[in-house]
Design a protein around this motif. Structure first.
Motif, PDB file in Angstrom:
ATOM      1  N   LEU A 152      94.849   0.000 -85.455  1.00 52.58           N
ATOM      2  CA  LEU A 152      94.824   1.349 -84.917  1.00 52.58           C
ATOM      3  C   LEU A 152      93.734   2.163 -85.622  1.00 52.58           C
ATOM      4  O   LEU A 152      93.480   1.989 -86.814  1.00 52.58           O
ATOM      5  N   ILE A 153      93.099   3.027 -84.871  1.00 57.81           N
ATOM      6  CA  ILE A 153      92.098   3.949 -85.411  1.00 57.81           C
ATOM      7  C   ILE A 153      92.675   5.360 -85.283  1.00 57.81           C
ATOM      8  O   ILE A 153      93.092   5.774 -84.196  1.00 57.81           O
ATOM      9  N   PHE A 154      92.696   6.092 -86.394  1.00 62.86           N
ATOM     10  CA  PHE A 154      93.334   7.405 -86.404  1.00 62.86           C
ATOM     11  C   PHE A 154      92.314   8.529 -86.506  1.00 62.86           C
ATOM     12  O   PHE A 154      91.217   8.365 -87.040  1.00 62.86           O
ATOM     13  N   GLY A 155      92.722   9.678 -85.983  1.00 64.54           N
ATOM     14  CA  GLY A 155      91.918  10.881 -86.069  1.00 64.54           C
ATOM     15  C   GLY A 155      92.799  12.093 -86.267  1.00 64.54           C
ATOM     16  O   GLY A 155      94.037  11.998 -86.249  1.00 64.54           O
ATOM     17  N   SER A 156      92.178  13.237 -86.438  1.00 66.14           N
ATOM     18  CA  SER A 156      92.904  14.495 -86.630  1.00 66.14           C
ATOM     19  C   SER A 156      93.116  15.172 -85.276  1.00 66.14           C
ATOM     20  O   SER A 156      92.148  15.452 -84.560  1.00 66.14           O
ATOM     21  N   SER A 157      94.373  15.440 -84.961  1.00 63.14           N
ATOM     22  CA  SER A 157      94.710  16.006 -83.656  1.00 63.14           C
ATOM     23  C   SER A 157      94.332  17.476 -83.546  1.00 63.14           C
ATOM     24  O   SER A 157      94.099  17.988 -82.445  1.00 63.14           O
ATOM     25  N   GLY A 158      94.302  18.170 -84.674  1.00 58.25           N
ATOM     26  CA  GLY A 158      94.120  19.623 -84.639  1.00 58.25           C
ATOM     27  C   GLY A 158      95.427  20.377 -84.722  1.00 58.25           C
ATOM     28  O   GLY A 158      95.434  21.613 -84.717  1.00 58.25           O
ATOM     29  N   PHE A 159      96.551  19.623 -84.846  1.00 55.44           N
ATOM     30  CA  PHE A 159      97.874  20.251 -84.878  1.00 55.44           C
ATOM     31  C   PHE A 159      98.610  19.952 -86.184  1.00 55.44           C
ATOM     32  O   PHE A 159      98.317  18.971 -86.879  1.00 55.44           O
ATOM     33  N   LEU A 160      99.574  20.820 -86.476  1.00 47.76           N
ATOM     34  CA  LEU A 160     100.385  20.711 -87.681  1.00 47.76           C
ATOM     35  C   LEU A 160     101.856  20.792 -87.325  1.00 47.76           C
ATOM     36  O   LEU A 160     102.234  21.409 -86.324  1.00 47.76           O
ATOM     37  N   TYR A 161     102.682  20.164 -88.149  1.00 46.10           N
ATOM     38  CA  TYR A 161     104.134  20.272 -88.036  1.00 46.10           C
ATOM     39  C   TYR A 161     104.664  20.679 -89.401  1.00 46.10           C
ATOM     40  O   TYR A 161     104.560  19.916 -90.355  1.00 46.10           O
ATOM     41  N   ARG A 162     105.178  21.898 -89.503  1.00 52.49           N
ATOM     42  CA  ARG A 162     105.644  22.439 -90.778  1.00 52.49           C
ATOM     43  C   ARG A 162     104.536  22.374 -91.840  1.00 52.49           C
ATOM     44  O   ARG A 162     104.755  21.919 -92.953  1.00 52.49           O
ATOM     45  N   SER A 163     103.366  22.812 -91.439  1.00 54.61           N
ATOM     46  CA  SER A 163     102.179  22.859 -92.310  1.00 54.61           C
ATOM     47  C   SER A 163     101.730  21.483 -92.778  1.00 54.61           C
ATOM     48  O   SER A 163     101.006  21.366 -93.761  1.00 54.61           O
ATOM     49  N   ASN A 164     102.131  20.452 -92.071  1.00 53.56           N
ATOM     50  CA  ASN A 164     101.732  19.084 -92.392  1.00 53.56           C
ATOM     51  C   ASN A 164     100.937  18.504 -91.233  1.00 53.56           C
ATOM     52  O   ASN A 164     101.280  18.712 -90.063  1.00 53.56           O
ATOM     53  N   LYS A 165      99.928  17.752 -91.569  1.00 53.67           N
ATOM     54  CA  LYS A 165      98.998  17.200 -90.595  1.00 53.67           C
ATOM     55  C   LYS A 165      99.675  16.292 -89.574  1.00 53.67           C
ATOM     56  O   LYS A 165     100.471  15.423 -89.925  1.00 53.67           O
ATOM     57  N   LEU A 166      99.351  16.473 -88.307  1.00 54.55           N
ATOM     58  CA  LEU A 166      99.703  15.520 -87.255  1.00 54.55           C
ATOM     59  C   LEU A 166      98.438  14.757 -86.884  1.00 54.55           C
ATOM     60  O   LEU A 166      97.489  15.322 -86.359  1.00 54.55           O
ATOM     61  N   MET A 167      98.426  13.472 -87.214  1.00 50.86           N
ATOM     62  CA  MET A 167      97.287  12.637 -86.850  1.00 50.86           C
ATOM     63  C   MET A 167      97.598  11.965 -85.504  1.00 50.86           C
ATOM     64  O   MET A 167      98.728  12.044 -85.003  1.00 50.86           O
ATOM     65  N   TYR A 168      96.604  11.333 -84.921  1.00 46.22           N
ATOM     66  CA  TYR A 168      96.839  10.636 -83.650  1.00 46.22           C
ATOM     67  C   TYR A 168      96.094   9.315 -83.660  1.00 46.22           C
ATOM     68  O   TYR A 168      95.113   9.129 -84.388  1.00 46.22           O
ATOM     69  N   ASP A 169      96.598   8.359 -82.869  1.00 47.18           N
ATOM     70  CA  ASP A 169      95.882   7.088 -82.737  1.00 47.18           C
ATOM     71  C   ASP A 169      95.087   7.096 -81.440  1.00 47.18           C
ATOM     72  O   ASP A 169      95.548   7.604 -80.418  1.00 47.18           O
ATOM     73  N   GLN A 170      93.897   6.553 -81.495  1.00 48.93           N
ATOM     74  CA  GLN A 170      92.988   6.601 -80.354  1.00 48.93           C
ATOM     75  C   GLN A 170      93.483   5.774 -79.174  1.00 48.93           C
ATOM     76  O   GLN A 170      93.191   6.094 -78.020  1.00 48.93           O
ATOM     77  N   GLU A 171      94.240   4.717 -79.447  1.00 53.87           N
ATOM     78  CA  GLU A 171      94.664   3.820 -78.367  1.00 53.87           C
ATOM     79  C   GLU A 171      95.681   4.468 -77.436  1.00 53.87           C
ATOM     80  O   GLU A 171      95.530   4.409 -76.211  1.00 53.87           O
ATOM     81  N   THR A 172      96.723   5.090 -77.988  1.00 55.63           N
ATOM     82  CA  THR A 172      97.802   5.626 -77.148  1.00 55.63           C
ATOM     83  C   THR A 172      97.845   7.146 -77.112  1.00 55.63           C
ATOM     84  O   THR A 172      98.612   7.713 -76.344  1.00 55.63           O
ATOM     85  N   GLN A 173      97.056   7.813 -77.961  1.00 54.59           N
ATOM     86  CA  GLN A 173      97.055   9.276 -78.065  1.00 54.59           C
ATOM     87  C   GLN A 173      98.422   9.813 -78.505  1.00 54.59           C
ATOM     88  O   GLN A 173      98.788  10.946 -78.191  1.00 54.59           O
ATOM     89  N   SER A 174      99.170   9.000 -79.239  1.00 53.86           N
ATOM     90  CA  SER A 174     100.433   9.464 -79.811  1.00 53.86           C
ATOM     91  C   SER A 174     100.153  10.281 -81.062  1.00 53.86           C
ATOM     92  O   SER A 174      99.203  10.003 -81.797  1.00 53.86           O
ATOM     93  N   LEU A 175     100.990  11.288 -81.300  1.00 55.36           N
ATOM     94  CA  LEU A 175     100.905  12.071 -82.524  1.00 55.36           C
ATOM     95  C   LEU A 175     101.802  11.438 -83.577  1.00 55.36           C
ATOM     96  O   LEU A 175     102.927  11.034 -83.285  1.00 55.36           O
ATOM     97  N   TRP A 176     101.304  11.383 -84.822  1.00 55.10           N
ATOM     98  CA  TRP A 176     102.018  10.735 -85.922  1.00 55.10           C
ATOM     99  C   TRP A 176     102.246  11.725 -87.051  1.00 55.10           C
ATOM    100  O   TRP A 176     101.382  12.546 -87.361  1.00 55.10           O
ATOM    101  N   ASN A 177     103.396  11.594 -87.702  1.00 60.32           N
ATOM    102  CA  ASN A 177     103.692  12.377 -88.892  1.00 60.32           C
ATOM    103  C   ASN A 177     102.931  11.792 -90.068  1.00 60.32           C
ATOM    104  O   ASN A 177     103.074  10.617 -90.388  1.00 60.32           O
ATOM    105  N   GLN A 178     102.120  12.600 -90.723  1.00 67.33           N
ATOM    106  CA  GLN A 178     101.292  12.113 -91.831  1.00 67.33           C
ATOM    107  C   GLN A 178     102.129  11.639 -93.010  1.00 67.33           C
ATOM    108  O   GLN A 178     101.767  10.692 -93.699  1.00 67.33           O
ATOM    109  N   PHE A 179     103.259  12.308 -93.269  1.00 63.89           N
ATOM    110  CA  PHE A 179     104.106  11.944 -94.396  1.00 63.89           C
ATOM    111  C   PHE A 179     104.834  10.622 -94.190  1.00 63.89           C
ATOM    112  O   PHE A 179     104.933   9.797 -95.086  1.00 63.89           O
ATOM    113  N   SER A 180     105.368  10.410 -92.990  1.00 61.73           N
ATOM    114  CA  SER A 180     106.239   9.259 -92.755  1.00 61.73           C
ATOM    115  C   SER A 180     105.509   8.045 -92.198  1.00 61.73           C
ATOM    116  O   SER A 180     106.020   6.925 -92.275  1.00 61.73           O
ATOM    117  N   GLY A 181     104.322   8.250 -91.601  1.00 56.94           N
ATOM    118  CA  GLY A 181     103.640   7.138 -90.952  1.00 56.94           C
ATOM    119  C   GLY A 181     104.339   6.682 -89.690  1.00 56.94           C
ATOM    120  O   GLY A 181     104.218   5.525 -89.278  1.00 56.94           O
TER     121      GLY A 181
END
Length: 247
Positions: free
Chosen positions: A134-163
């Motif tokens: 998977l290749i990850f990028g920055s979505s531009g969004f936050l959840y409780r002041s924590n980064k939401l990253m996304y994967d390029q393949e499915t465009q799913s948002l991921w919790n940075q803390f939990s993976g």
């Protein structure tokens, strides 16, 4: 018009898509009707940048220590060593990029660095040896002041803390990225222990001021939060540094 408004507010996904698409049409890949999610959509906050507005570094250029003249011994770095492949990724560069996608010691990895939280986590990104990593990028969004990253393949948002994926097609897949060791130390200490290390080049292909503290020095010089987060423990300051253990 009133009926249209009621319908819009009842459908959180459609509402978010309509609002955020005015900022960046690419945000529609994250929010659409009947999207799967594990977090409350009304707790997702726009971070002030467009999709990939904080550009991840993918397979960035590395140099030998003697070529890294931009670094000082006291500069903080993320130190990583996998299968004898040893590298340093300086904070002063990662502050501007927050993520890198690379292959270290033959292992595809991403460093997910939430600058607002001060948390840098190294994840193994190949879930299946038969499939590309998977290749990850920055979505531009936050959840409780924590980064939401996304994967390029499915465009799913991921919790940075939990993976874990929390919004999008992978949400109910039970996927959890494997955490790998990463060290936070100074460049001088890392180089003394790992004289064979390579280090991230300051020639990233992006025009940024990579001087120490330029990106977030003012933010951490204040106790104020930029984005909402619930702080339950009143004995600690909002930006107090802590060690988090997961066993």
């Amino acid at each position: 018009p009133d009926i249209e408004k009621e319908t819009l507010f009842e459908n959180n996904e459609l509402f978010l898509s309509a609002i955020f698409s005015r900022i960046d049409p690419n945000f529609t890949s994250f929010f659409y009707p009947d999207i799967e999610r594990r977090i409350r959509l009304d707790e997702i906050t726009w971070g002030g940048v467009r999709k990939d507005g904080i550009p991840a570094l993918t397979r960035p250029a590395l140099v030998w220590p003697q070529e890294a003249t931009y670094l000082q011994a006291k500069d903080l770095v993320f130190g990583i060593s996998i299968n004898g492949d040893t590298r340093a990724y300086p904070y002063r560069i990662m502050d501007w990029h927050e993520m890198f996608n690379d292959v270290i010691g033959g292992v595809p990895v991403s460093l997910a660095y939430c600058t607002l939280c001060g948390s840098g986590i190294l994840y193994k990104t190949q879930l299946d040896p038969e499939k590309p990593a998977l290749i990850f990028g920055s979505s531009g969004f936050l959840y409780r002041s924590n980064k939401l990253m996304y994967d390029q393949e499915t465009q799913s948002l991921w919790n940075q803390f939990s993976g874990k994926p929390v919004v999008g097609p992978l949400t109910n897949s039970n996927i959890e990225l494997k955490v790998l060791p990463v060290v936070t130390t100074t460049w001088g200490e890392w180089l003394a222990q790992h004289p064979d290390t390579k280090v991230l080049s300051s020639n990233t292909g992006f025009k940024r001021d990579y001087s120490p503290g330029v990106a977030y020095g003012a933010y951490f010089g204040s106790d104020e939060l930029m984005f909402p987060a619930h702080v339950g423990n009143k004995s600690l300051q909002q930006k107090e540094q802590v060690f988090g253990l997961r066993i």
